[in-house]
Motif scaffolding. Structure first.
Motif, PDB file in Angstrom:
ATOM      1  N   THR A 194      -3.812 -13.538  28.529  1.00  0.00           N
ATOM      2  CA  THR A 194      -4.479 -12.677  27.559  1.00  0.00           C
ATOM      3  C   THR A 194      -3.752 -12.717  26.217  1.00  0.00           C
ATOM      4  OG1 THR A 194      -3.217 -10.761  28.332  1.00  0.00           O
ATOM      5  CG2 THR A 194      -5.370 -11.150  29.335  1.00  0.00           C
ATOM      6  N   VAL A 195      -4.482 -12.389  25.161  1.00  0.00           N
ATOM      7  CA  VAL A 195      -3.936 -12.473  23.808  1.00  0.00           C
ATOM      8  C   VAL A 195      -4.242 -11.193  23.051  1.00  0.00           C
ATOM      9  CG1 VAL A 195      -4.008 -13.685  21.607  1.00  0.00           C
ATOM     10  CG2 VAL A 195      -4.139 -14.981  23.734  1.00  0.00           C
ATOM     11  N   VAL A 196      -3.209 -10.544  22.530  1.00  0.00           N
ATOM     12  CA  VAL A 196      -3.370  -9.426  21.602  1.00  0.00           C
ATOM     13  C   VAL A 196      -3.022  -9.962  20.214  1.00  0.00           C
ATOM     14  CG1 VAL A 196      -2.569  -7.139  20.924  1.00  0.00           C
ATOM     15  CG2 VAL A 196      -2.811  -7.714  23.361  1.00  0.00           C
ATOM     16  N   THR A 197      -3.968  -9.904  19.308  1.00  0.00           N
ATOM     17  CA  THR A 197      -3.794 -10.528  17.993  1.00  0.00           C
ATOM     18  C   THR A 197      -3.275  -9.534  16.972  1.00  0.00           C
ATOM     19  OG1 THR A 197      -5.571 -12.113  18.419  1.00  0.00           O
ATOM     20  CG2 THR A 197      -4.964 -11.748  16.126  1.00  0.00           C
ATOM     21  N   GLY A 198      -2.234  -9.952  16.260  1.00  0.00           N
ATOM     22  CA  GLY A 198      -1.745  -9.216  15.107  1.00  0.00           C
ATOM     23  C   GLY A 198      -2.036 -10.015  13.848  1.00  0.00           C
ATOM     24  N   TYR A 199      -2.340  -9.322  12.754  1.00  0.00           N
ATOM     25  CA  TYR A 199      -2.701  -9.986  11.500  1.00  0.00           C
ATOM     26  C   TYR A 199      -1.554  -9.869  10.497  1.00  0.00           C
ATOM     27  CZ  TYR A 199      -7.498 -10.028  13.253  1.00  0.00           C
ATOM     28  OH  TYR A 199      -8.624 -10.239  14.006  1.00  0.00           O
ATOM     29  N   LEU A 200      -1.076 -11.005  10.024  1.00  0.00           N
ATOM     30  CA  LEU A 200      -0.112 -11.029   8.922  1.00  0.00           C
ATOM     31  C   LEU A 200      -0.883 -11.298   7.643  1.00  0.00           C
ATOM     32  CD1 LEU A 200       2.783 -11.014   7.803  1.00  0.00           C
ATOM     33  CD2 LEU A 200       2.880 -13.476   8.291  1.00  0.00           C
ATOM     34  N   ILE A 201      -0.881 -10.321   6.730  1.00  0.00           N
ATOM     35  CA  ILE A 201      -1.641 -10.423   5.485  1.00  0.00           C
ATOM     36  C   ILE A 201      -0.665 -10.531   4.319  1.00  0.00           C
ATOM     37  CG2 ILE A 201      -3.490  -9.405   4.116  1.00  0.00           C
ATOM     38  CD1 ILE A 201      -4.206  -7.668   6.477  1.00  0.00           C
ATOM     39  N   LEU A 202      -0.880 -11.512   3.463  1.00  0.00           N
ATOM     40  CA  LEU A 202      -0.029 -11.720   2.282  1.00  0.00           C
ATOM     41  C   LEU A 202      -0.877 -11.558   1.029  1.00  0.00           C
ATOM     42  CD1 LEU A 202       1.929 -14.917   3.434  1.00  0.00           C
ATOM     43  CD2 LEU A 202       2.510 -12.513   3.828  1.00  0.00           C
ATOM     44  N   ASP A 203      -0.337 -10.826   0.064  1.00  0.00           N
ATOM     45  CA  ASP A 203      -1.073 -10.608  -1.190  1.00  0.00           C
ATOM     46  C   ASP A 203      -0.093 -10.128  -2.249  1.00  0.00           C
ATOM     47  OD1 ASP A 203      -3.182 -10.583  -2.903  1.00  0.00           O
ATOM     48  OD2 ASP A 203      -4.347  -9.058  -1.855  1.00  0.00           O
ATOM     49  N   ASP A 204      -0.583  -9.954  -3.459  1.00  0.00           N
ATOM     50  CA  ASP A 204       0.244  -9.432  -4.541  1.00  0.00           C
ATOM     51  C   ASP A 204      -0.536  -8.386  -5.315  1.00  0.00           C
ATOM     52  OD1 ASP A 204      -1.023 -10.935  -7.071  1.00  0.00           O
ATOM     53  OD2 ASP A 204      -0.834 -12.369  -5.430  1.00  0.00           O
ATOM     54  N   ALA A 205       0.182  -7.507  -6.003  1.00  0.00           N
ATOM     55  CA  ALA A 205      -0.446  -6.438  -6.780  1.00  0.00           C
ATOM     56  C   ALA A 205       0.311  -6.281  -8.091  1.00  0.00           C
ATOM     57  CB  ALA A 205      -0.427  -5.113  -6.007  1.00  0.00           C
ATOM     58  N   THR A 206      -0.435  -6.153  -9.167  1.00  0.00           N
ATOM     59  CA  THR A 206       0.175  -5.987 -10.488  1.00  0.00           C
ATOM     60  C   THR A 206       0.375  -4.505 -10.786  1.00  0.00           C
ATOM     61  OG1 THR A 206      -0.817  -8.022 -11.317  1.00  0.00           O
ATOM     62  CG2 THR A 206      -0.121  -6.403 -12.959  1.00  0.00           C
ATOM     63  N   HIS A 207       1.587  -4.152 -11.228  1.00  0.00           N
ATOM     64  CA  HIS A 207       1.907  -2.786 -11.646  1.00  0.00           C
ATOM     65  C   HIS A 207       2.013  -2.777 -13.169  1.00  0.00           C
ATOM     66  CE1 HIS A 207       2.713  -2.517  -7.413  1.00  0.00           C
ATOM     67  NE2 HIS A 207       3.002  -1.234  -7.502  1.00  0.00           N
ATOM     68  N   VAL A 208       1.040  -2.145 -13.788  1.00  0.00           N
ATOM     69  CA  VAL A 208       0.915  -2.203 -15.247  1.00  0.00           C
ATOM     70  C   VAL A 208       2.020  -1.392 -15.912  1.00  0.00           C
ATOM     71  CG1 VAL A 208      -0.597  -1.763 -17.204  1.00  0.00           C
ATOM     72  CG2 VAL A 208      -1.575  -2.454 -14.991  1.00  0.00           C
ATOM     73  N   LYS A 209       2.674  -2.003 -16.895  1.00  0.00           N
ATOM     74  CA  LYS A 209       3.682  -1.339 -17.727  1.00  0.00           C
ATOM     75  C   LYS A 209       3.421  -1.735 -19.185  1.00  0.00           C
ATOM     76  CE  LYS A 209       6.194   0.779 -14.627  1.00  0.00           C
ATOM     77  NZ  LYS A 209       6.398   2.234 -14.640  1.00  0.00           N
ATOM     78  N   ARG A 210       2.370  -1.152 -19.753  1.00  0.00           N
ATOM     79  CA  ARG A 210       1.898  -1.606 -21.063  1.00  0.00           C
ATOM     80  C   ARG A 210       2.953  -1.492 -22.154  1.00  0.00           C
ATOM     81  NH1 ARG A 210      -2.805   0.721 -19.017  1.00  0.00           N
ATOM     82  NH2 ARG A 210      -4.592  -0.707 -18.974  1.00  0.00           N
ATOM     83  N   TYR A 211       3.704  -0.393 -22.141  1.00  0.00           N
ATOM     84  CA  TYR A 211       4.599  -0.128 -23.267  1.00  0.00           C
ATOM     85  C   TYR A 211       6.068  -0.354 -22.917  1.00  0.00           C
ATOM     86  CZ  TYR A 211       0.236   2.139 -24.481  1.00  0.00           C
ATOM     87  OH  TYR A 211      -1.100   2.391 -24.709  1.00  0.00           O
ATOM     88  N   ALA A 212       6.339  -0.847 -21.715  1.00  0.00           N
ATOM     89  CA  ALA A 212       7.730  -1.092 -21.317  1.00  0.00           C
ATOM     90  C   ALA A 212       8.247  -2.346 -22.018  1.00  0.00           C
ATOM     91  CB  ALA A 212       7.822  -1.245 -19.812  1.00  0.00           C
ATOM     92  N   ARG A 213       9.507  -2.305 -22.396  1.00  0.00           N
ATOM     93  CA  ARG A 213      10.134  -3.448 -23.039  1.00  0.00           C
ATOM     94  C   ARG A 213      11.516  -3.761 -22.456  1.00  0.00           C
ATOM     95  NH1 ARG A 213       5.737  -3.748 -24.173  1.00  0.00           N
ATOM     96  NH2 ARG A 213       4.675  -3.971 -26.178  1.00  0.00           N
ATOM     97  N   ALA A 214      12.220  -2.734 -21.973  1.00  0.00           N
ATOM     98  CA  ALA A 214      13.604  -2.936 -21.545  1.00  0.00           C
ATOM     99  C   ALA A 214      13.750  -3.202 -20.052  1.00  0.00           C
ATOM    100  CB  ALA A 214      14.445  -1.715 -21.929  1.00  0.00           C
ATOM    101  N   GLN A 215      12.676  -3.112 -19.276  1.00  0.00           N
ATOM    102  CA  GLN A 215      12.789  -3.318 -17.832  1.00  0.00           C
ATOM    103  C   GLN A 215      12.905  -4.801 -17.491  1.00  0.00           C
ATOM    104  OE1 GLN A 215       9.231  -1.141 -16.662  1.00  0.00           O
ATOM    105  NE2 GLN A 215      10.493   0.413 -15.673  1.00  0.00           N
TER     106      GLN A 215
END
Length: 436
Positions: free
Chosen positions: A114-135
């Protein structure tokens, strides 16, 4: 009202104790403070805002140091979370295997594995920093929510799904090449980050892994790495990817998936249900077994909202599972939406884009603590479902913990009054770490 750190829900206390080996005693206080602040803070999750919601003797300088330079490891934190998750899921996997075994028809010989399936999901997300300059780590990345390129940080994230439970893996900060050159750090592409996740991830015993990725990560190196480990792969496919088409006369030729989709008639699409949290929506799908250049033999799934929809409304997927039906492939592809929902919860409940720390290490550590909190909320809602059969969102699970804390705090205040404590003593005990 600020929450004293010693008044906590027993579930949170037991969860926090799992990480006692990751942090030193001085660091432990800040770890507890951040997670407790995430429970109770409803404003922007800046460090000062978190401290305004916790009654504890720490400073903003100490919290900044804890995130920026204190000697603790994000990888160690993930290792503890992963071991804890596998420990919790072991009986669930065993029970699922027994149930699958019992469903097999009686016949001579050894039963099928028998097989129990697990899902490995890979993705990316952008974190907006419009006015940041020193980070550190800032760059221009495309934001799916903003529908444009914005200034900010790119979070690369792996998430493992098993039997309805969620395990967030170690967060990574993706830097563009020009950002790496300016900061003097080695450049690592998103494909390299995904490849490293695939070859290093260790799934729990007695499970099978199915890798889910979007079209950006559908590269030969990732595809082959997953297949070499015996995994299945279902991935998004760009419209310009080239596939092999066999004409009615047996002639084979190479066409783009968009050209192939344009040659199909409405009768070539089958009505299927795309699974969603609301119960599913009807779409029209076409599945063909073929060969995609650089990937090899596979099945290509073409999905439209209606059979006559144009190219701009058509979506494409590819899967390594050659024997699956169209319904099965649709079911696997729909699982990838879970990471989009999780990213939305991560930003909403944790404020993963509200940080004001400057160092790249501090940013990644803030994300890591946020994912630690998300895993706790997932545990709370799983336990609630086992007891009641009612499904909670992560936000509802957070509210459940807050209400338990409020009740415990009221009980503590009543006990203090009964013991003869003065108003000034109670007020001092409830003094927040940082005032407005």
């Amino acid at each position: 009202m600020p929450q004293p750190v010693h008044i906590r829900d027993v579930r949170l206390t037991q969860y926090l104790r799992r990480f006692s080996g990751v942090f030193s005693l001085p660091q432990w206080k800040y770890f507890v403070t951040v997670l407790l602040g995430l429970v109770h803070c409803d404003e922007r999750r800046s460090l000062s805002a978190l401290l305004r919601h916790v009654a504890v003797g720490v400073t903003i300088f100490g919290l900044c140091y804890f995130l920026r330079a204190a000697p603790w490891s994000v990888d160690d934190l993930t290792a503890v979370r992963q071991d804890y998750f596998y420990e919790q899921m072991a009986p669930v996997v065993a029970a699922a295997n027994q149930e699958l075994c019992a469903q097999q028809p009686r016949r001579r010989g050894r039963r099928k594995r028998t097989v129990v399936t697990g899902y490995l999901i890979l993705d990316d997300a952008t974190h907006v920093k419009r006015y940041a300059r020193a980070q550190e780590g800032l760059g221009y990345h495309y934001s799916g929510t903003e529908k444009q390129v914005v200034n900010g940080h790119s979070l690369f994230q792996g998430v493992y799904l098993l039997a309805g439970r969620v395990l967030p893996l170690t967060p990574r900060l993706y830097r563009r090449r020009e950002t790496c050159e300016a900061e003097g750090v080695p450049f690592v592409s998103k494909i390299d980050l995904a490849y490293q996740e695939v070859i290093t991830f260790t799934p729990p015993p007695d499970t099978h892994t199915h890798l889910l990725i979007d079209a950006w990560y559908t590269a030969r190196v990732i595809w082959r790495a997953a297949l070499d480990r015996g995994w299945d792969v279902t991935a998004g496919l760009k419209s310009n990817r080239v596939m092999r088409r066999t004409d009615p006369d047996g002639t084979r030729r190479w066409v783009t998936v968009q050209e192939y989709a344009a040659s199909l008639s409405a009768d070539d699409f089958k009505e299927v249900v795309w699974p969603t949290e609301e119960g599913g929506k009807v779409v029209y799908a076409h599945l063909v077994r073929t060969w995609v250049r650089k990937l090899g033999p596979c099945q290509v799934l073409i999905v439209k909202p209606d059979p006559h929809a144009g190219a701009e409304q058509t979506r494409y997927w590819v899967t390594s599972r050659l024997e699956d039906t169209v319904e099965q492939v649709v079911g696997h592809a729909a699982q990838r939406w879970d990471i989009e929902v999780l990213f939305a919860d991560f930003k909403e409940l944790v404020g993963s884009d509200h940080y004001q720390v400057r160092s790249a290490q501090g940013i990644v550590r803030f994300w890591a603590l946020g994912w630690c909190f998300i895993q706790f909320l997932d545990e709370v809602r799983a336990e609630h479902y086992r007891r009641t059969g009612e499904r909670l969102t992560l936000g509802q699970a957070r509210q459940q913990i807050r209400e338990a804390h409020q009740q415990a705090l009221l009980d503590w205040i009543f006990d203090q009054i009964q013991a003869g404590a003065t108003r000034a003593e109670i007020r001092q005990a409830l003094e927040p770490a940082m005032r407005l």
